[in-house]
Design a protein around this motif. Structure first.
Motif, mmCIF file in Angstrom:
data_model
loop_
_atom_site.group_PDB
_atom_site.id
_atom_site.type_symbol
_atom_site.label_atom_id
_atom_site.label_comp_id
_atom_site.label_asym_id
_atom_site.label_seq_id
_atom_site.Cartn_x
_atom_site.Cartn_y
_atom_site.Cartn_z
ATOM 1 N N ASP A 48 -9.820 -2.594 4.911
ATOM 2 C CA ASP A 48 -8.905 -2.246 3.825
ATOM 3 C C ASP A 48 -9.268 -0.896 3.216
ATOM 4 O O ASP A 48 -8.390 -0.081 2.923
ATOM 5 C CB ASP A 48 -8.926 -3.325 2.737
ATOM 6 N N MET A 49 -10.578 -0.645 3.036
ATOM 7 C CA MET A 49 -11.012 0.622 2.469
ATOM 8 C C MET A 49 -10.649 1.786 3.392
ATOM 9 O O MET A 49 -10.129 2.806 2.941
ATOM 10 C CB MET A 49 -12.520 0.617 2.238
ATOM 11 N N GLU A 50 -10.872 1.634 4.689
ATOM 12 C CA GLU A 50 -10.536 2.697 5.631
ATOM 13 C C GLU A 50 -9.031 2.949 5.661
ATOM 14 O O GLU A 50 -8.594 4.100 5.740
ATOM 15 C CB GLU A 50 -11.058 2.353 7.018
ATOM 16 N N LEU A 54 -7.277 6.505 4.682
ATOM 17 C CA LEU A 54 -6.318 7.206 5.541
ATOM 18 C C LEU A 54 -5.003 7.452 4.806
ATOM 19 O O LEU A 54 -4.390 8.518 4.947
ATOM 20 C CB LEU A 54 -6.053 6.399 6.815
ATOM 21 N N THR A 55 -4.581 6.483 4.029
ATOM 22 C CA THR A 55 -3.359 6.657 3.244
ATOM 23 C C THR A 55 -3.531 7.786 2.237
ATOM 24 O O THR A 55 -2.623 8.610 2.057
ATOM 25 C CB THR A 55 -3.009 5.341 2.522
ATOM 26 N N ALA A 56 -4.689 7.853 1.593
ATOM 27 C CA ALA A 56 -4.944 8.917 0.626
ATOM 28 C C ALA A 56 -4.990 10.285 1.308
ATOM 29 O O ALA A 56 -4.480 11.269 0.766
ATOM 30 C CB ALA A 56 -6.256 8.649 -0.108
ATOM 31 N N ASN A 58 -3.410 11.129 4.062
ATOM 32 C CA ASN A 58 -2.024 11.473 4.410
ATOM 33 C C ASN A 58 -1.250 11.935 3.185
ATOM 34 O O ASN A 58 -0.453 12.880 3.262
ATOM 35 C CB ASN A 58 -1.328 10.289 5.070
ATOM 36 N N ALA A 59 -1.484 11.289 2.048
ATOM 37 C CA ALA A 59 -0.804 11.692 0.817
ATOM 38 C C ALA A 59 -1.251 13.100 0.395
ATOM 39 O O ALA A 59 -0.426 13.918 -0.031
ATOM 40 C CB ALA A 59 -1.092 10.690 -0.294
ATOM 41 N N SER A 60 -2.540 13.386 0.526
ATOM 42 C CA SER A 60 -3.047 14.717 0.169
ATOM 43 C C SER A 60 -2.462 15.790 1.072
ATOM 44 O O SER A 60 -2.096 16.876 0.609
ATOM 45 C CB SER A 60 -4.572 14.741 0.269
ATOM 46 N N ILE A 61 -2.375 15.487 2.354
ATOM 47 C CA ILE A 61 -1.784 16.447 3.290
ATOM 48 C C ILE A 61 -0.319 16.687 2.950
ATOM 49 O O ILE A 61 0.141 17.834 2.913
ATOM 50 C CB ILE A 61 -1.944 15.952 4.742
ATOM 51 N N ALA A 62 0.399 15.615 2.663
ATOM 52 C CA ALA A 62 1.820 15.764 2.319
ATOM 53 C C ALA A 62 1.988 16.582 1.043
ATOM 54 O O ALA A 62 2.864 17.457 0.964
ATOM 55 C CB ALA A 62 2.465 14.385 2.154
ATOM 56 N N LEU A 63 1.135 16.331 0.051
ATOM 57 C CA LEU A 63 1.208 17.093 -1.198
ATOM 58 C C LEU A 63 0.873 18.564 -0.962
ATOM 59 O O LEU A 63 1.554 19.459 -1.483
ATOM 60 C CB LEU A 63 0.256 16.495 -2.232
ATOM 61 N N GLY A 64 -0.143 18.824 -0.160
ATOM 62 C CA GLY A 64 -0.510 20.204 0.142
ATOM 63 C C GLY A 64 0.594 20.945 0.868
ATOM 64 O O GLY A 64 0.893 22.108 0.563
ATOM 65 N N HIS A 95 -1.231 16.257 12.742
ATOM 66 C CA HIS A 95 -0.838 15.777 14.070
ATOM 67 C C HIS A 95 -2.032 15.260 14.865
ATOM 68 O O HIS A 95 -1.923 14.267 15.577
ATOM 69 C CB HIS A 95 -0.096 16.874 14.843
ATOM 70 N N ASP A 96 -3.189 15.919 14.724
ATOM 71 C CA ASP A 96 -4.398 15.441 15.398
ATOM 72 C C ASP A 96 -4.788 14.049 14.895
ATOM 73 O O ASP A 96 -5.153 13.177 15.686
ATOM 74 C CB ASP A 96 -5.564 16.406 15.191
ATOM 75 N N LEU A 97 -4.719 13.854 13.587
ATOM 76 C CA LEU A 97 -5.040 12.547 13.006
ATOM 77 C C LEU A 97 -4.073 11.479 13.498
ATOM 78 O O LEU A 97 -4.478 10.373 13.878
ATOM 79 C CB LEU A 97 -5.021 12.629 11.482
ATOM 80 N N LYS A 98 -2.806 11.824 13.528
ATOM 81 C CA LYS A 98 -1.796 10.869 13.998
ATOM 82 C C LYS A 98 -2.019 10.520 15.467
ATOM 83 O O LYS A 98 -1.951 9.353 15.856
ATOM 84 C CB LYS A 98 -0.400 11.449 13.794
ATOM 85 N N ASN A 99 -2.317 11.521 16.289
ATOM 86 C CA ASN A 99 -2.581 11.260 17.710
ATOM 87 C C ASN A 99 -3.834 10.409 17.899
ATOM 88 O O ASN A 99 -3.859 9.507 18.744
ATOM 89 C CB ASN A 99 -2.728 12.582 18.472
#
Length: 110
Positions: A48-50, A54-56, A58-64, A95-99
């Motif tokens: 759950d923590m991991e 990962l959600t955080a 992704n949110a930071s990347i989207a905000l940036g 994209h690297d993280l998603k892959n």
């Protein structure tokens, strides 16, 4: 008659040893079972923590990305090459993280 008493004593003593041993084994099994349950709970909490990390990320990347794109649209902002490079790097990392996550999901399934 004395030989029969010794034989009965040995049988009773053997039965007592068996009962004590069985109780010891039962106690150890119970302890190990509780330890396994605790380990499973910790593993679930770690997953759950991991997931939340990962959600955080992704949110930071989207905000940036959204911030960089918004700043680039401001006519007086005078964005230099750093903003464009950072936006490109962020997209690559995303994209690297998603892959990576897709590859790990396939490994789990197979």
């Amino acid at each position: 008659m004395r030989k029969e008493v010794k034989c009965v004593d040995a049988v009773v003593f053997g039965m007592i040893q068996g009962v004590v041993t069985a109780m010891g084994i039962w106690y150890l099994q119970r302890k190990l079972g509780k330890r396994d349950d605790a380990a499973e709970k910790r593993e679930k909490e770690r997953e759950d923590m991991e997931y939340n990390l990962l959600t955080a990320v992704n949110a930071s990347i989207a905000l940036g990305e959204a911030t960089a794109k918004a700043v680039q649209r401001i006519p007086d902002a005078q964005c230099n090459g750093d903003m464009t490079a950072a936006l490109s790097y962020t997209t690559t990392v995303k994209h690297d993280l998603k892959n990576f996550l897709n590859r790990k999901a396939v490994e789990k399934i197979v």
